[in-house]
Design a protein around this motif. Structure first.
Motif, PDB file in Angstrom:
ATOM      1  N   GLU A 150       0.835  -1.198   0.000  1.00 21.51           N
ATOM      2  CA  GLU A 150       0.000   0.000   0.000  1.00 21.51           C
ATOM      3  C   GLU A 150       0.877   1.259   0.000  1.00 21.51           C
ATOM      4  OE1 GLU A 150      -3.066   2.751   0.162  1.00 21.51           O
ATOM      5  OE2 GLU A 150      -3.082   0.636  -0.416  1.00 21.51           O
ATOM      6  N   ALA A 151       1.944   1.240   0.769  1.00 20.19           N
ATOM      7  CA  ALA A 151       2.864   2.386   0.805  1.00 20.19           C
ATOM      8  C   ALA A 151       3.542   2.576  -0.548  1.00 20.19           C
ATOM      9  CB  ALA A 151       3.917   2.182   1.896  1.00 20.19           C
ATOM     10  N   GLY A 152       3.914   1.472  -1.165  1.00 17.56           N
ATOM     11  CA  GLY A 152       4.530   1.550  -2.489  1.00 17.56           C
ATOM     12  C   GLY A 152       3.574   2.109  -3.523  1.00 17.56           C
ATOM     13  N   LEU A 153       2.309   1.698  -3.436  1.00 14.29           N
ATOM     14  CA  LEU A 153       1.301   2.215  -4.366  1.00 14.29           C
ATOM     15  C   LEU A 153       1.092   3.708  -4.158  1.00 14.29           C
ATOM     16  CD1 LEU A 153      -0.850   1.838  -6.515  1.00 14.29           C
ATOM     17  CD2 LEU A 153      -2.430   1.088  -4.716  1.00 14.29           C
ATOM     18  N   GLU A 154       1.115   4.135  -2.901  1.00 13.88           N
ATOM     19  CA  GLU A 154       0.937   5.558  -2.602  1.00 13.88           C
ATOM     20  C   GLU A 154       2.057   6.389  -3.234  1.00 13.88           C
ATOM     21  OE1 GLU A 154      -0.833   8.954  -1.113  1.00 13.88           O
ATOM     22  OE2 GLU A 154      -1.635   6.896  -1.204  1.00 13.88           O
ATOM     23  N   LEU A 155       3.277   5.868  -3.217  1.00 11.06           N
ATOM     24  CA  LEU A 155       4.412   6.592  -3.772  1.00 11.06           C
ATOM     25  C   LEU A 155       4.482   6.462  -5.296  1.00 11.06           C
ATOM     26  CD1 LEU A 155       7.135   5.686  -1.111  1.00 11.06           C
ATOM     27  CD2 LEU A 155       5.900   7.846  -1.347  1.00 11.06           C
ATOM     28  N   CYS A 180       9.653   2.831   3.757  1.00 16.11           N
ATOM     29  CA  CYS A 180       9.547   2.484   5.179  1.00 16.11           C
ATOM     30  C   CYS A 180       8.923   3.637   5.958  1.00 16.11           C
ATOM     31  CB  CYS A 180      10.916   2.138   5.746  1.00 16.11           C
ATOM     32  SG  CYS A 180      11.551   0.531   5.228  1.00 16.11           S
ATOM     33  N   ARG A 181       9.319   4.848   5.592  1.00 20.58           N
ATOM     34  CA  ARG A 181       8.741   6.030   6.249  1.00 20.58           C
ATOM     35  C   ARG A 181       7.245   6.123   5.935  1.00 20.58           C
ATOM     36  NH1 ARG A 181      12.323   9.249   4.817  1.00 20.58           N
ATOM     37  NH2 ARG A 181      11.429   9.953   2.868  1.00 20.58           N
ATOM     38  N   GLN A 182       6.890   5.881   4.689  1.00 13.34           N
ATOM     39  CA  GLN A 182       5.481   5.921   4.289  1.00 13.34           C
ATOM     40  C   GLN A 182       4.680   4.835   4.996  1.00 13.34           C
ATOM     41  OE1 GLN A 182       3.917   8.134   2.210  1.00 13.34           O
ATOM     42  NE2 GLN A 182       1.977   7.097   2.590  1.00 13.34           N
ATOM     43  N   ALA A 183       5.278   3.648   5.146  1.00 15.13           N
ATOM     44  CA  ALA A 183       4.597   2.518   5.784  1.00 15.13           C
ATOM     45  C   ALA A 183       4.592   2.636   7.306  1.00 15.13           C
ATOM     46  CB  ALA A 183       5.264   1.214   5.374  1.00 15.13           C
ATOM     47  N   GLY A 184       5.532   3.399   7.855  1.00 17.62           N
ATOM     48  CA  GLY A 184       5.647   3.496   9.306  1.00 17.62           C
ATOM     49  C   GLY A 184       6.235   2.233   9.915  1.00 17.62           C
ATOM     50  N   LEU A 185       7.099   1.566   9.146  1.00 18.16           N
ATOM     51  CA  LEU A 185       7.712   0.318   9.606  1.00 18.16           C
ATOM     52  C   LEU A 185       9.225   0.385   9.468  1.00 18.16           C
ATOM     53  CD1 LEU A 185       5.256  -2.245   7.952  1.00 18.16           C
ATOM     54  CD2 LEU A 185       5.454  -1.741  10.397  1.00 18.16           C
ATOM     55  N   ALA A 186       9.927  -0.382  10.284  1.00 18.13           N
ATOM     56  CA  ALA A 186      11.390  -0.379  10.269  1.00 18.13           C
ATOM     57  C   ALA A 186      11.934  -1.094   9.039  1.00 18.13           C
ATOM     58  CB  ALA A 186      11.914  -1.064  11.534  1.00 18.13           C
ATOM     59  N   ASN A 187      13.175  -0.752   8.687  1.00 19.83           N
ATOM     60  CA  ASN A 187      13.825  -1.349   7.522  1.00 19.83           C
ATOM     61  C   ASN A 187      13.853  -2.870   7.583  1.00 19.83           C
ATOM     62  OD1 ASN A 187      14.365   1.359   7.027  1.00 19.83           O
ATOM     63  ND2 ASN A 187      16.402   0.928   6.178  1.00 19.83           N
ATOM     64  N   ARG A 188      14.061  -3.412   8.782  1.00 19.69           N
ATOM     65  CA  ARG A 188      14.193  -4.867   8.899  1.00 19.69           C
ATOM     66  C   ARG A 188      12.926  -5.576   8.449  1.00 19.69           C
ATOM     67  NH1 ARG A 188      12.279  -7.239  13.764  1.00 19.69           N
ATOM     68  NH2 ARG A 188      11.418  -5.754  15.272  1.00 19.69           N
ATOM     69  N   TYR A 189      11.780  -4.912   8.611  1.00 18.65           N
ATOM     70  CA  TYR A 189      10.539  -5.513   8.156  1.00 18.65           C
ATOM     71  C   TYR A 189      10.428  -5.464   6.635  1.00 18.65           C
ATOM     72  CZ  TYR A 189       9.034  -5.523  13.018  1.00 18.65           C
ATOM     73  OH  TYR A 189       8.944  -5.764  14.362  1.00 18.65           O
ATOM     74  N   PHE A 190      11.031  -4.440   6.046  1.00 17.24           N
ATOM     75  CA  PHE A 190      11.053  -4.383   4.581  1.00 17.24           C
ATOM     76  C   PHE A 190      11.793  -5.593   4.027  1.00 17.24           C
ATOM     77  CE2 PHE A 190      13.049  -3.470   0.556  1.00 17.24           C
ATOM     78  CZ  PHE A 190      12.049  -2.842  -0.177  1.00 17.24           C
ATOM     79  N   TYR A 191      12.964  -5.859   4.601  1.00 15.12           N
ATOM     80  CA  TYR A 191      13.805  -6.922   4.061  1.00 15.12           C
ATOM     81  C   TYR A 191      13.324  -8.327   4.418  1.00 15.12           C
ATOM     82  CZ  TYR A 191      17.002  -3.306   2.532  1.00 15.12           C
ATOM     83  OH  TYR A 191      17.548  -2.223   1.901  1.00 15.12           O
ATOM     84  N   GLU A 192      12.357  -8.444   5.284  1.00 16.89           N
ATOM     85  CA  GLU A 192      11.791  -9.769   5.524  1.00 16.89           C
ATOM     86  C   GLU A 192      10.794 -10.111   4.415  1.00 16.89           C
ATOM     87  OE1 GLU A 192       9.608  -9.991   9.195  1.00 16.89           O
ATOM     88  OE2 GLU A 192       7.864  -8.912   8.397  1.00 16.89           O
ATOM     89  N   ASN A 193      10.438  -9.119   3.601  1.00 20.18           N
ATOM     90  CA  ASN A 193       9.466  -9.319   2.534  1.00 20.18           C
ATOM     91  C   ASN A 193      10.024  -9.112   1.130  1.00 20.18           C
ATOM     92  OD1 ASN A 193       6.615  -9.690   3.806  1.00 20.18           O
ATOM     93  ND2 ASN A 193       7.510  -8.006   4.996  1.00 20.18           N
ATOM     94  N   PHE A 194      11.009  -8.216   0.992  1.00 20.25           N
ATOM     95  CA  PHE A 194      11.513  -7.870  -0.336  1.00 20.25           C
ATOM     96  C   PHE A 194      13.033  -7.783  -0.321  1.00 20.25           C
ATOM     97  CE2 PHE A 194       7.493  -5.676   0.571  1.00 20.25           C
ATOM     98  CZ  PHE A 194       6.665  -6.263  -0.378  1.00 20.25           C
ATOM     99  N   ARG A 195      13.643  -8.177  -1.424  1.00 22.44           N
ATOM    100  CA  ARG A 195      15.102  -8.099  -1.529  1.00 22.44           C
ATOM    101  C   ARG A 195      15.559  -6.652  -1.688  1.00 22.44           C
ATOM    102  NH1 ARG A 195      14.289 -12.517  -4.976  1.00 22.44           N
ATOM    103  NH2 ARG A 195      14.418 -11.112  -6.773  1.00 22.44           N
TER     104      ARG A 195
END
Length: 206
Positions: A27-32, A48-63
């Protein structure tokens, strides 16, 4: 090496939490990516800023950011294709199938213009999504060709491929102009006029 199972907190499994975070990132990616000016230089920090989540959570889902952009694009294409196809299949009348399919697509884009900008915006033409756009155009062309064969008994061949490509490409350009405000028409007018073109095109009889 054994994988440590994700724990349950508050009755929610770790895998469900991860899936939920993935949805937030999409959803954050779509917003941007679907912003009016486009965001071809999507960054991990920005999403990550748009999603309000830490970087580590990004990398658990995407390379990387490109994998996220692809996931966002695929999500939108799948949403539009599946919803439109379900709507068309539920209708028996051949002419109504065309109008229903077009009305569904136009409505999905009208209610969330980010979808249309992601699919059509020139700002993203030079990004990794350019190849995805080619693939999605081919997908919609194949879906239209399949309906033409099943409903109107149009013979498989170059003519059918040409008609399908022409109509899909024309619809994409029409919706691009409409989203940009260059085409002054209401949603119902876009659906009606595009339906007339689809139905009047040789090989798609009324």
């Amino acid at each position: 090496m054994a994988t440590t199972p994700l724990r349950v907190y508050g009755g929610v499994t770790g895998s469900d939490r991860q899936a939920g975070r993935r949805a937030v990132f999409i959803e954050a990616g779509l917003e941007l990516l679907g912003a009016p000016e486009g965001e071809p230089n999507l960054t991990v920090r920005g999403v990550c800023r748009q999603a309000g989540l830490a970087n580590r959570y990004f990398y658990e889902n995407f390379r990387d950011r490109d994998e996220l952009a692809t996931a966002v694009y695929d999500h939108v294409v799948d949403e539009i294709a599946t919803t439109a196809l379900d709507a068309v299949v539920a209708v028996e009348d051949p002419e109504l199938k065309v109008r229903t399919g077009l009305a569904t697509i136009v409505r999905l884009i009208a209610e969330d213009p980010r979808r249309g900008r992601l699919l059509f915006s020139p700002f993203l033409a030079g990004t990794p999504l350019a190849h995805r756009r080619t693939e999605s155009t081919r997908l919609f062309t194949q879906l239209l060709g399949t309906q033409a064969r099943q409903v109107y008994r149009v013979q498989v061949g170059v003519r059918l491929e040409l008609l399908s490509s022409f109509l899909v490409g024309g619809l994409a350009q029409t919706l691009t102009s409409w989203l940009d405000g260059d085409l002054q028409a209401s949603e119902s007018e876009v659906v009606e006029w595009c339906s007339e073109i689809f139905l009047a095109t040789s090989g798609f009889p009324q």
